[in-house]
Design an enzyme around this catalytic site. Sequence first.
Site, short mmCIF file in Angstrom:
data_model
loop_
_atom_site.label_atom_id
_atom_site.label_comp_id
_atom_site.label_asym_id
_atom_site.label_seq_id
_atom_site.Cartn_x
_atom_site.Cartn_y
_atom_site.Cartn_z
N ARG A 153 16.53 -7.60 49.09
CA ARG A 153 16.19 -7.69 47.67
C ARG A 153 16.39 -9.14 47.24
O ARG A 153 17.21 -9.88 47.80
CB ARG A 153 17.10 -6.78 46.83
CG ARG A 153 16.95 -5.29 47.12
CD ARG A 153 17.87 -4.49 46.21
NE ARG A 153 17.70 -3.06 46.41
CZ ARG A 153 18.44 -2.31 47.22
NH1 ARG A 153 19.42 -2.89 47.92
NH2 ARG A 153 18.23 -1.02 47.35
N LYS A 177 23.16 -2.23 45.96
CA LYS A 177 23.28 -1.47 44.72
C LYS A 177 24.45 -0.48 44.81
O LYS A 177 24.65 0.16 45.82
CB LYS A 177 21.99 -0.70 44.44
CG LYS A 177 20.83 -1.59 43.98
CD LYS A 177 19.65 -0.75 43.57
CE LYS A 177 18.52 -1.61 43.01
NZ LYS A 177 17.36 -0.80 42.60
N HIS A 242 9.57 -9.15 45.70
CA HIS A 242 9.60 -7.71 45.95
C HIS A 242 8.38 -7.27 46.77
O HIS A 242 8.47 -6.33 47.56
CB HIS A 242 9.66 -6.94 44.63
CG HIS A 242 10.33 -5.61 44.75
ND1 HIS A 242 11.64 -5.47 45.17
CD2 HIS A 242 9.87 -4.35 44.56
CE1 HIS A 242 11.97 -4.18 45.21
NE2 HIS A 242 10.91 -3.49 44.84
N ARG A 245 9.24 -7.75 50.27
CA ARG A 245 10.11 -6.65 50.73
C ARG A 245 9.26 -5.42 51.05
O ARG A 245 9.48 -4.74 52.05
CB ARG A 245 11.14 -6.35 49.64
CG ARG A 245 12.03 -5.14 49.90
CD ARG A 245 13.12 -5.10 48.82
NE ARG A 245 13.67 -3.79 48.60
CZ ARG A 245 14.72 -3.28 49.27
NH1 ARG A 245 15.27 -3.99 50.24
NH2 ARG A 245 15.18 -2.10 48.97
N HIS A 268 18.13 2.27 50.58
CA HIS A 268 17.73 3.32 49.64
C HIS A 268 18.71 4.48 49.72
O HIS A 268 18.98 5.00 50.81
CB HIS A 268 16.32 3.84 49.97
CG HIS A 268 15.24 2.87 49.67
ND1 HIS A 268 13.99 2.94 50.22
CD2 HIS A 268 15.22 1.78 48.86
CE1 HIS A 268 13.24 1.95 49.77
NE2 HIS A 268 13.96 1.24 48.95
N TYR A 277 6.38 4.48 51.19
CA TYR A 277 5.68 3.60 52.12
C TYR A 277 4.76 4.37 53.07
O TYR A 277 3.91 3.76 53.72
CB TYR A 277 6.68 2.76 52.91
CG TYR A 277 7.42 1.81 52.03
CD1 TYR A 277 6.81 0.67 51.52
CD2 TYR A 277 8.74 2.07 51.65
CE1 TYR A 277 7.48 -0.18 50.67
CE2 TYR A 277 9.42 1.22 50.81
CZ TYR A 277 8.78 0.09 50.32
OH TYR A 277 9.45 -0.75 49.47
#
Length: 309
Positions: A153, A177, A242, A245, A268, A277
Amino acid sequence: MSAPAGSDSALIDRFLEMLAAEAGAASNTLAAYRTDLRGASGVLDGRLVEADQAMLTILSESWAALASSTVARKAAALRRFYGFLLDEGFRADDPSPALPRPATRRPLPRILGHEDVSRLFGEIEAALGIEHPRPLDVRLAALIELLYGSGLRASELVSLPRNALVGDRPFLILKGKGGKERLVPISDRARHAVSAWLDHVSDDSLWLFPSGKSHLSRIRLYQLIRELGARAGIPPERISPHVLRHAFATHLLEGGADLRALQAMLGHADIGTTQIYTHVDSRRLVELVNRNHPLGAMQARVDGGPLRA
């Protein structure tokens, strides 16, 4: 206990403190919750905490002109807030069933094709191919190698400590995160690019990509990526940190990467986020089934001649 009148602001602050302390919510998440809750409180004249279902219906009507994704986000923030009020005893009921649940579709990610990526790296190689490359071009090479080669990120990339890459270790450990750690593989190319850039970074720097008294900002990274894209002939709306990424994830999946492994590399929490994806890989998956599934082999025999019982 019941909530005192006019207590919206105080209880919103307590709710946000809970999210930060117990759920490890990121600062951007907290800011979004604060904006949505204070906005709702303003519409209801400071009576968000005590609102009943009729008042929430009125609030929902004020969102009529907003995109369904925005409505879904606002409603989700309020549901979590009322869950907090209920758990903490500030309310005896939960009025959130009156909030809308708009059907939303996760937008497909913008991606770059292999040719686009080749043009980006072609620009970098040209800049590094001179006898004495500019340090800023060496830095850009390291940034792009880590973005596209490891799927970091933007916030993770710019805040890497100077010693993030240790020796020949082919991975680094990131805290992403929610404060969760994950292992991120680092390619030989990326390690070499970072090693070249470290020659230009002071030994006493805290950051791998220092800038002023802190590290490179996400905004500056965004600008650098767009400038590189422009030199490679890629329209600015098609490229960002992004997007690189996304390209990392998409191209890995096209190459046969396992979805669970990709989930771990991207950090994730939910496999459903990673599954976005798979949309770009449907053709490869069909070919995989036709080539390897027993029914595919049976069909091949039928095409080659009658398959008789």
